[in-house]
Design a protein around this motif. Structure first.
Motif, short mmCIF file in Angstrom:
data_model
loop_
_atom_site.label_atom_id
_atom_site.label_comp_id
_atom_site.label_asym_id
_atom_site.label_seq_id
_atom_site.Cartn_x
_atom_site.Cartn_y
_atom_site.Cartn_z
N THR A 1 -7.32 -5.45 -10.47
CA THR A 1 -8.11 -5.39 -9.24
C THR A 1 -8.31 -6.77 -8.62
O THR A 1 -8.32 -7.78 -9.31
CB THR A 1 -9.49 -4.76 -9.50
OG1 THR A 1 -10.18 -5.53 -10.49
CG2 THR A 1 -9.34 -3.33 -9.96
N GLN A 2 -8.47 -6.77 -7.32
CA GLN A 2 -8.72 -7.97 -6.53
C GLN A 2 -10.22 -7.98 -6.19
O GLN A 2 -10.73 -7.00 -5.66
CB GLN A 2 -7.86 -7.92 -5.26
CG GLN A 2 -8.30 -8.77 -4.09
CD GLN A 2 -8.25 -10.25 -4.37
OE1 GLN A 2 -9.29 -10.86 -4.51
NE2 GLN A 2 -7.06 -10.81 -4.46
N PRO A 3 -10.94 -9.05 -6.51
CA PRO A 3 -12.40 -9.04 -6.32
C PRO A 3 -12.86 -8.99 -4.86
O PRO A 3 -13.97 -8.55 -4.59
CB PRO A 3 -12.85 -10.35 -6.98
CG PRO A 3 -11.64 -11.23 -6.97
CD PRO A 3 -10.48 -10.30 -7.13
N ASP B 1 -7.68 3.88 -3.51
CA ASP B 1 -8.29 2.62 -3.94
C ASP B 1 -7.23 1.64 -4.41
O ASP B 1 -7.30 0.45 -4.09
CB ASP B 1 -9.29 2.88 -5.08
CG ASP B 1 -10.58 3.50 -4.58
OD1 ASP B 1 -11.47 2.75 -4.18
OD2 ASP B 1 -10.67 4.74 -4.58
N MET B 2 -6.25 2.12 -5.16
CA MET B 2 -5.16 1.27 -5.61
C MET B 2 -4.33 0.74 -4.44
O MET B 2 -3.88 -0.41 -4.45
CB MET B 2 -4.25 2.04 -6.57
CG MET B 2 -4.84 2.30 -7.93
SD MET B 2 -3.70 3.29 -8.95
CE MET B 2 -4.55 3.25 -10.53
N GLN C 1 -6.19 -2.09 -2.98
CA GLN C 1 -6.11 -3.24 -3.89
C GLN C 1 -4.77 -3.96 -3.69
O GLN C 1 -4.72 -5.19 -3.61
CB GLN C 1 -6.24 -2.78 -5.34
CG GLN C 1 -7.60 -2.28 -5.74
CD GLN C 1 -8.64 -3.41 -5.82
OE1 GLN C 1 -8.29 -4.58 -5.97
NE2 GLN C 1 -9.90 -3.06 -5.70
N CYS D 1 -4.71 -5.82 -0.43
CA CYS D 1 -5.58 -6.99 -0.51
C CYS D 1 -4.90 -8.13 -1.25
O CYS D 1 -4.92 -9.29 -0.82
CB CYS D 1 -6.87 -6.58 -1.21
SG CYS D 1 -8.24 -7.70 -0.88
N SER E 1 0.83 -1.20 0.00
CA SER E 1 0.00 0.00 0.00
C SER E 1 0.86 1.25 0.00
O SER E 1 0.60 2.21 -0.75
CB SER E 1 -0.92 0.00 1.22
OG SER E 1 -1.70 1.16 1.29
N ALA F 1 -1.50 -3.35 -8.76
CA ALA F 1 -2.48 -2.31 -8.46
C ALA F 1 -2.25 -1.05 -9.29
O ALA F 1 -3.21 -0.45 -9.79
CB ALA F 1 -2.43 -1.98 -6.97
N GLY G 1 -3.67 -1.14 -12.62
CA GLY G 1 -5.12 -1.16 -12.72
C GLY G 1 -5.74 -2.54 -12.54
O GLY G 1 -6.94 -2.71 -12.73
N CYS H 1 2.58 -6.86 -5.84
CA CYS H 1 1.19 -6.42 -5.65
C CYS H 1 1.03 -4.93 -5.94
O CYS H 1 0.00 -4.50 -6.47
CB CYS H 1 0.74 -6.74 -4.23
SG CYS H 1 0.69 -8.52 -3.89
#
Length: 291
Positions: free
Chosen positions: A244-246, A192-193, A196, A199, A181, A239, A242, A235
């Motif tokens: 994404t992790q569901p 948001d990224m 992601q 996550c 992160s 991210a 673009g 990771c």
């Protein structure tokens, strides 16, 4: 200004158009009653400790208390300097720095538990490597530290960062999520990224057991910190691209905690299973403990 979950943090950042680092700084000013200057001072101290612990063993290796570590970070760094490394400049540096911090910890030196001593190499490994390869300022790294702190705070509130409670997935997994992160934010990604990336990092290390040989934070901990930085950088790259992790971050954190609580006690820092429970692991444990 507090936030109790990843979703609350994201909603705050979206509403006020602020990065995660700024949300965490404001939280510390309101909930922690710290001034902006005091926060910056503390971040300076943290950064200096991280820099020293990530570089000192490369220059002056020392044998660990259990004798399982000593000189590994220097070997990795020498391979990079000789141009024989397989990984690129950022990852090779991050691996060496993460391993160095574990050597400092295993020789009773000063480290920053981020979030724990056993996972203390991941965040400095990632941030310091990015600082060098991307020529980042101290201020950028401060933002990375604040961002990572926000993620660590949420994981401590709603899940766990303890290997004894939830396995190494809760230690190196959490550290890797924090570092992923942080890397996204300092390289220009959105909140948001950042979530992601965190996550992805948690999901990739889901189920990782805690099995220190002889009960010492030496092996396999050092190698797992190296994996933690590789996971974090991977990771972050996903991210930023673009991808994404569901599964939302909060659900992934809860899943990590449930998986950790489901692990048998032998695989939660008891030195009775995994690497520690192998014949060689048991033999090393007896030698170290003098039995």
């Amino acid at each position: 200004m507090d936030f109790l979950s990843g979703q609350e943090l994201l909603e705050m950042c979206r509403k006020e158009q602020i990065p995660i680092s700024y949300a965490m700084r404001r939280r510390e000013m309101t909930c922690g009653s710290l001034t902006n200057e005091e926060i910056t001072e503390k971040l300076d101290t943290v950064l200096k400790i991280m820099q020293n612990s990530a570089t000192e063993p490369i220059k002056h290796p020392r044998k660990s208390i259990g004798g399982l570590l000593g000189g590994e970070a220097k070997k990795v760094n020498e391979q990079r300097e000789a141009g024989k490394n397989i990984c690129g400049p950022t990852l090779s540096r991050a691996i060496a720095y993460s391993m160095a911090v574990l050597e400092v910890n295993a020789t009773m030196g000063l480290i920053v538990a981020a979030p724990t001593a056993g996972s203390s190499g991941v965040l400095p490994g990632v941030l310091l490597a990015l600082k060098e390869t991307h020529e980042l300022s101290d201020e950028a790294i401060h933002n990375g530290l604040l961002n990572a702190s926000a993620l660590g705070y949420i994981l401590m509130r709603n899940a766990s960062v303890s290997g004894a409670e939830a396995g190494c997935q809760a230690e190196v997994g959490a550290a890797s999520a924090m570092a992923a992160s942080a890397a996204v934010e300092i390289l220009g990604g959105t909140p948001d990224m950042c979530m992601q990336a965190a996550c992805f990092a948690l999901s990739n290390l889901l189920g990782l057991v805690c099995d220190p040989i002889a009960g010492l934070v030496e092996s396999p901990c050092q190698g797992r910190n190296a994996i933690g930085v590789a996971n974090a950088l991977t990771c972050a790259e996903l991210a930023l691209a673009g991808v994404t992790q569901p599964i939302p971050f909060d659900e992934m954190a809860e899943a990590m905690y449930r998986v950790g609580k489901s692990l048998p006690f032998e695989l939660r820092e008891t030195a009775m299973g995994g690497c520690a429970g192998t014949p060689t692991g048991c033999q090393l444990g007896c030698q170290i403990c003098g039995k």
